[in-house]
Design a protein around this motif. Sequence first.
Motif, PDB file in Angstrom:
ATOM      1  N   LEU A 293       0.834  -1.198   0.000  1.00  0.00           N
ATOM      2  CA  LEU A 293       0.000   0.000   0.000  1.00  0.00           C
ATOM      3  C   LEU A 293       0.872   1.252   0.000  1.00  0.00           C
ATOM      4  N   PHE A 294       2.061   1.152   0.597  1.00  0.00           N
ATOM      5  CA  PHE A 294       2.989   2.300   0.642  1.00  0.00           C
ATOM      6  C   PHE A 294       3.456   2.703  -0.756  1.00  0.00           C
ATOM      7  N   ASP A 295       3.475   1.749  -1.677  1.00  0.00           N
ATOM      8  CA  ASP A 295       4.041   1.997  -3.004  1.00  0.00           C
ATOM      9  C   ASP A 295       2.967   2.304  -4.053  1.00  0.00           C
ATOM     10  N   GLN A 296       1.754   2.494  -3.618  1.00  0.00           N
ATOM     11  CA  GLN A 296       0.671   2.756  -4.558  1.00  0.00           C
ATOM     12  C   GLN A 296       0.208   4.216  -4.469  1.00  0.00           C
ATOM     13  N   ASP A 297      -0.565   4.601  -5.464  1.00  0.00           N
ATOM     14  CA  ASP A 297      -1.076   5.970  -5.541  1.00  0.00           C
ATOM     15  C   ASP A 297      -2.330   6.061  -4.669  1.00  0.00           C
ATOM     16  N   LEU A 298      -2.182   6.657  -3.486  1.00  0.00           N
ATOM     17  CA  LEU A 298      -3.307   6.720  -2.554  1.00  0.00           C
ATOM     18  C   LEU A 298      -4.464   7.536  -3.115  1.00  0.00           C
ATOM     19  N   GLU A 299      -4.142   8.611  -3.815  1.00  0.00           N
ATOM     20  CA  GLU A 299      -5.198   9.452  -4.361  1.00  0.00           C
ATOM     21  C   GLU A 299      -6.049   8.662  -5.358  1.00  0.00           C
ATOM     22  N   TYR A 300      -5.404   7.842  -6.172  1.00  0.00           N
ATOM     23  CA  TYR A 300      -6.125   7.005  -7.137  1.00  0.00           C
ATOM     24  C   TYR A 300      -7.006   5.987  -6.415  1.00  0.00           C
ATOM     25  N   LEU A 301      -6.473   5.359  -5.365  1.00  0.00           N
ATOM     26  CA  LEU A 301      -7.240   4.366  -4.625  1.00  0.00           C
ATOM     27  C   LEU A 301      -8.430   4.998  -3.898  1.00  0.00           C
ATOM     28  N   CYS A 302      -8.281   6.266  -3.514  1.00  0.00           N
ATOM     29  CA  CYS A 302      -9.348   6.944  -2.767  1.00  0.00           C
ATOM     30  C   CYS A 302     -10.558   7.283  -3.623  1.00  0.00           C
ATOM     31  N   GLU A 303     -10.358   7.416  -4.913  1.00  0.00           N
ATOM     32  CA  GLU A 303     -11.452   7.841  -5.793  1.00  0.00           C
ATOM     33  C   GLU A 303     -12.627   6.861  -5.727  1.00  0.00           C
ATOM     34  N   GLY A 304     -13.804   7.377  -5.454  1.00  0.00           N
ATOM     35  CA  GLY A 304     -15.011   6.558  -5.436  1.00  0.00           C
ATOM     36  C   GLY A 304     -15.289   5.845  -4.135  1.00  0.00           C
ATOM     37  N   VAL A 305     -14.385   5.977  -3.140  1.00  0.00           N
ATOM     38  CA  VAL A 305     -14.610   5.340  -1.836  1.00  0.00           C
ATOM     39  C   VAL A 305     -15.263   6.363  -0.911  1.00  0.00           C
ATOM     40  N   GLU A 306     -16.387   5.986  -0.320  1.00  0.00           N
ATOM     41  CA  GLU A 306     -17.136   6.903   0.530  1.00  0.00           C
ATOM     42  C   GLU A 306     -17.223   6.365   1.950  1.00  0.00           C
ATOM     43  N   GLY A 307     -17.288   7.309   2.904  1.00  0.00           N
ATOM     44  CA  GLY A 307     -17.390   6.930   4.303  1.00  0.00           C
ATOM     45  C   GLY A 307     -17.705   8.125   5.171  1.00  0.00           C
ATOM     46  N   ARG A 308     -17.685   7.917   6.482  1.00  0.00           N
ATOM     47  CA  ARG A 308     -18.097   8.961   7.422  1.00  0.00           C
ATOM     48  C   ARG A 308     -16.928   9.802   7.908  1.00  0.00           C
ATOM     49  N   SER A 309     -16.049  10.181   6.991  1.00  0.00           N
ATOM     50  CA  SER A 309     -14.963  11.098   7.303  1.00  0.00           C
ATOM     51  C   SER A 309     -14.758  12.004   6.102  1.00  0.00           C
ATOM     52  N   SER A 310     -14.315  13.220   6.363  1.00  0.00           N
ATOM     53  CA  SER A 310     -14.064  14.160   5.265  1.00  0.00           C
ATOM     54  C   SER A 310     -12.657  14.013   4.706  1.00  0.00           C
ATOM     55  N   ASN A 311     -11.833  13.173   5.336  1.00  0.00           N
ATOM     56  CA  ASN A 311     -10.462  12.966   4.873  1.00  0.00           C
ATOM     57  C   ASN A 311     -10.395  11.692   4.020  1.00  0.00           C
ATOM     58  N   PRO A 312     -10.073  11.806   2.730  1.00  0.00           N
ATOM     59  CA  PRO A 312     -10.170  10.651   1.816  1.00  0.00           C
ATOM     60  C   PRO A 312      -9.292   9.467   2.190  1.00  0.00           C
ATOM     61  N   VAL A 313      -8.057   9.703   2.652  1.00  0.00           N
ATOM     62  CA  VAL A 313      -7.190   8.568   3.005  1.00  0.00           C
ATOM     63  C   VAL A 313      -7.725   7.865   4.250  1.00  0.00           C
ATOM     64  N   ALA A 314      -8.341   8.632   5.159  1.00  0.00           N
ATOM     65  CA  ALA A 314      -8.952   8.025   6.340  1.00  0.00           C
ATOM     66  C   ALA A 314     -10.077   7.083   5.931  1.00  0.00           C
ATOM     67  N   VAL A 315     -10.882   7.507   4.971  1.00  0.00           N
ATOM     68  CA  VAL A 315     -11.977   6.664   4.484  1.00  0.00           C
ATOM     69  C   VAL A 315     -11.416   5.418   3.794  1.00  0.00           C
ATOM     70  N   LEU A 316     -10.375   5.594   2.985  1.00  0.00           N
ATOM     71  CA  LEU A 316      -9.770   4.470   2.273  1.00  0.00           C
ATOM     72  C   LEU A 316      -9.225   3.412   3.239  1.00  0.00           C
ATOM     73  N   PHE A 317      -8.401   3.841   4.179  1.00  0.00           N
ATOM     74  CA  PHE A 317      -7.755   2.883   5.074  1.00  0.00           C
ATOM     75  C   PHE A 317      -8.789   2.209   5.974  1.00  0.00           C
ATOM     76  N   ASP A 318      -9.800   2.961   6.383  1.00  0.00           N
ATOM     77  CA  ASP A 318     -10.873   2.378   7.183  1.00  0.00           C
ATOM     78  C   ASP A 318     -11.615   1.314   6.380  1.00  0.00           C
ATOM     79  N   ALA A 319     -11.863   1.602   5.093  1.00  0.00           N
ATOM     80  CA  ALA A 319     -12.554   0.637   4.236  1.00  0.00           C
ATOM     81  C   ALA A 319     -11.724  -0.628   4.051  1.00  0.00           C
ATOM     82  N   LEU A 320     -10.401  -0.503   4.069  1.00  0.00           N
ATOM     83  CA  LEU A 320      -9.533  -1.666   3.898  1.00  0.00           C
ATOM     84  C   LEU A 320      -9.385  -2.466   5.190  1.00  0.00           C
ATOM     85  N   LEU A 321      -9.348  -1.765   6.320  1.00  0.00           N
ATOM     86  CA  LEU A 321      -9.200  -2.456   7.598  1.00  0.00           C
ATOM     87  C   LEU A 321     -10.529  -3.015   8.102  1.00  0.00           C
TER      88      LEU A 321
END
Length: 502
Positions: free
Chosen positions: A62-90
């Motif tokens: 995950l460290f070597d990937q484009d976080l912004e690209y992975l964040c696109e289209g992922v929704e959740g209860r936070s306004s911070n996109p990486v927070a939503v992404l990592f929460d969705a993965l965990l």
Amino acid sequence: MELYNKDTFSEDILPVVVVGNGPSGICLSYLLSGYTPYLSPDGYHPNPILHNKLTQNPHLSLFDQDLEYLCEGVEGRSSNPVAVLFDALLLPDGDFGVDCASPLIWRHEPERATPHLVLGKGPPGGAWHAMEGSMLTLSLANWMELPGLKLKEWMRDKRRNLRNDRATPAEIASYYQHYVTKMGLEKSFACDTTVTSVSRLSLDSGCSVWKIQGLQRRASGDEGDEVPFSVYAENVVLATGTHDIPARLGVTGENLPFVCHSFWELEAAISSGRLDRASEPVLVVGAGLTAADAVLAAHHLNTPVYHAFRRPVNDPALIFNQLPKLLYPEYHKVHQMMSQQQRKVGETAVNLSNQPLSSPAVGTSPYTCYPGYLSFPKHHVAAFRQDGKCVLEDEEGVQTAVQVSMALVLIGAHPNLSFLPEHGRPLALDSEEPISCRRNPLDVDPYTYECVKEPGMYAMGPLVGENFVRFLKGGALAIACDISRKQSKKPQESCTTSSLKA
């Protein structure tokens, strides 16, 4: 780690120093210590778009990937996109209370580790050690856990049972402290430290580093036996949380002895017997979760409660209107009390001191559902008086005075960033206002968490608006990824403080 007895950091410049050893700092230390997330060979994510993106480069961490690209289209209860992404993965489908397996696996790759130091005032766990130990946490147990150690399994090993799939703050604090030991992070933690200054210093090369100064209490000394220390870092991370300074109303009489600003003062009054069912009513000011806990504590004691808050009960911004009723029955109860037993406009406030605390016969009182409780929506405190009366004022300017034994002002807290110039205000979204988790967080890049106005300084957790542990882990991911990229581009020669300008 005793900083005052070691020369380890006297000359070297560390890549990272983290100020704060709560769950934010602990999670970041885990990622900086070489623990690396990958897509599991049999990993599956219920979001098909995210799953397809993950399978495009399954060999990359995950460290070597484009976080912004992975964040696109992922929704959740936070306004911070990486927070939503990592929460969705965990926690896939975590919002539904489903314990769905994470598609990630964790590998310890020591070659990826970035030397760092985590500074904290107390033991690992931060403010969780100071929180009330009797209440259940807001979040479900698996929302509170950190990567690599299941909270439920840890509690099962301790022969503790989760209540309603939730734990107490004392249990969470113990879990975080154990986590640091279990994951081998202790060597990077310096506890009993108070940071007094964070400032930039220039190098002869034209670059600059951070100088972090503070005091550390001796392990075997008295509480006042503190020794100064200084460390240097290329990057500094602010992970202090926002529980340091209780917010105040700024009204007349707020410094009177019966006016308090923390939940533990209520617990102390109950424990000492100063507050019981024979006491005058308690006034609770605020409509957050701590205020709700205070209402519940006083109500369980059969002490009458006046409850004042600025918003209408049906305001969507109220936290109660955002919580699933089945998962949080006690907070739903408080919300019912606020709604069903409120003081009506133009109505004389009931004197709760004279009201029976057992439910009277139906029809004998307008307040039969929850005796001993009365809410004042859309009211604020105008003043506290020496005779123990609190003056409440509604939107029309109409005032009501209520007699109380104790007033609890529970309207949030501000972070203590006194070690930064101007208490860190220049770093906030609005540099003219105090820093606030909800209203005025620090201004950071959404994909790196680096401060927009101060390169090399990062912020995470409540300082950037993340109050829930499940979402602050995304800040750790964003920062670890950005620092890893910086380290890979950095020249190999090391810098020391000997190159600092005089």
